[in-house]
Each structure stands twice: as C-alpha cells, then as structure tokens.
Design a protein around this motif. Sequence first.
Motif, PDB file in Angstrom:
ATOM      1  N   SER A 110       0.932  -1.280   0.117  1.00  0.00           N
ATOM      2  CA  SER A 110       0.052   0.029   0.159  1.00  0.00           C
ATOM      3  C   SER A 110       0.857   1.318  -0.123  1.00  0.00           C
ATOM      4  CB  SER A 110      -0.752  -0.093   1.204  1.00  0.00           C
ATOM      5  OG  SER A 110      -0.181   0.114   2.286  1.00  0.00           O
ATOM      6  N   VAL A 111       2.197   1.133   0.314  1.00  0.00           N
ATOM      7  CA  VAL A 111       2.899   2.357   0.346  1.00  0.00           C
ATOM      8  C   VAL A 111       3.561   2.517  -1.056  1.00  0.00           C
ATOM      9  CG1 VAL A 111       5.316   3.398   1.650  1.00  0.00           C
ATOM     10  CG2 VAL A 111       3.584   2.071   2.794  1.00  0.00           C
ATOM     11  N   GLN A 112       3.678   3.642  -1.332  1.00  0.00           N
ATOM     12  CA  GLN A 112       4.342   3.879  -2.718  1.00  0.00           C
ATOM     13  C   GLN A 112       5.348   4.870  -2.617  1.00  0.00           C
ATOM     14  OE1 GLN A 112       1.561   4.275  -6.063  1.00  0.00           O
ATOM     15  NE2 GLN A 112       3.167   4.215  -7.555  1.00  0.00           N
ATOM     16  N   LEU A 113       6.353   4.614  -2.768  1.00  0.00           N
ATOM     17  CA  LEU A 113       7.518   5.960  -2.398  1.00  0.00           C
ATOM     18  C   LEU A 113       7.605   6.677  -3.746  1.00  0.00           C
ATOM     19  CD1 LEU A 113      10.216   3.555  -0.245  1.00  0.00           C
ATOM     20  CD2 LEU A 113       8.454   5.044   0.444  1.00  0.00           C
ATOM     21  N   LEU A 114       7.671   6.219  -4.779  1.00  0.00           N
ATOM     22  CA  LEU A 114       7.795   6.915  -6.106  1.00  0.00           C
ATOM     23  C   LEU A 114       6.784   6.789  -6.899  1.00  0.00           C
ATOM     24  CD1 LEU A 114      11.616   5.857  -6.872  1.00  0.00           C
ATOM     25  CD2 LEU A 114      10.783   7.879  -5.660  1.00  0.00           C
ATOM     26  N   PRO A 115       6.499   7.802  -7.639  1.00  0.00           N
ATOM     27  CA  PRO A 115       5.445   7.607  -8.853  1.00  0.00           C
ATOM     28  C   PRO A 115       5.911   6.579  -9.596  1.00  0.00           C
ATOM     29  CG  PRO A 115       6.493   9.625  -9.164  1.00  0.00           C
ATOM     30  CD  PRO A 115       7.147   9.277  -7.678  1.00  0.00           C
ATOM     31  N   PRO A 116       4.972   5.956 -10.568  1.00  0.00           N
ATOM     32  CA  PRO A 116       5.277   5.116 -11.512  1.00  0.00           C
ATOM     33  C   PRO A 116       5.726   5.627 -12.517  1.00  0.00           C
ATOM     34  CG  PRO A 116       2.882   4.933 -11.203  1.00  0.00           C
ATOM     35  CD  PRO A 116       3.383   6.033 -10.127  1.00  0.00           C
TER      36      PRO A 116
END
Length: 82
Positions: A44-50
């Motif tokens: 659920s944690v997204q550090l950088l945008p895709p």
Amino acid sequence: MKTITVAQLRQNPTDMFAEVEAGETYTVTRHNRAIAQVVPRPHSVQLLPPKRRGGSRLADLPRHELRTAATIEELLADERDR
C-alpha cells in the motif's frame, strides 16, 4: 527470518534484495549482534510515482541550429561575443 552479515551484504546485496522483494525478512548482523532488519515494504506504500510509459519527448524540443566557422579563432570570437 534469515540472517546476513554486513560483509555478505556488501559483497552481494542483489540476492538478499530479491528475496526481500519476494517477501523474506532479513536480520543484518555485525560482530554477531543484530544491527538492522530488512523487511519487505507494504504494497500500500508507494515511495515513487510509477514510471511514465511511452517514448522520449526529444522530438518536442526545438531543433538546435548548427553553425560552422572557417577557423577556430572565428568560432572562439563568436562564442566570446555571446
């Protein structure tokens, strides 16, 4: 949970990170003492945008006008005038 020494981690971190990505947890040790834990991140944690998909956008840049000079002195003089 697996254990890895700092020396082993320095030599080849790729294998450990591949296993962490697959869900494994590692304890990092130095002199037989645990100093860190490497755990997989929650999905659920997204550090950088895709990353953006598609080609480069170089075609959108303005074309650079190439200039030539008869001598190197002429080229340097032209650069100094700017």
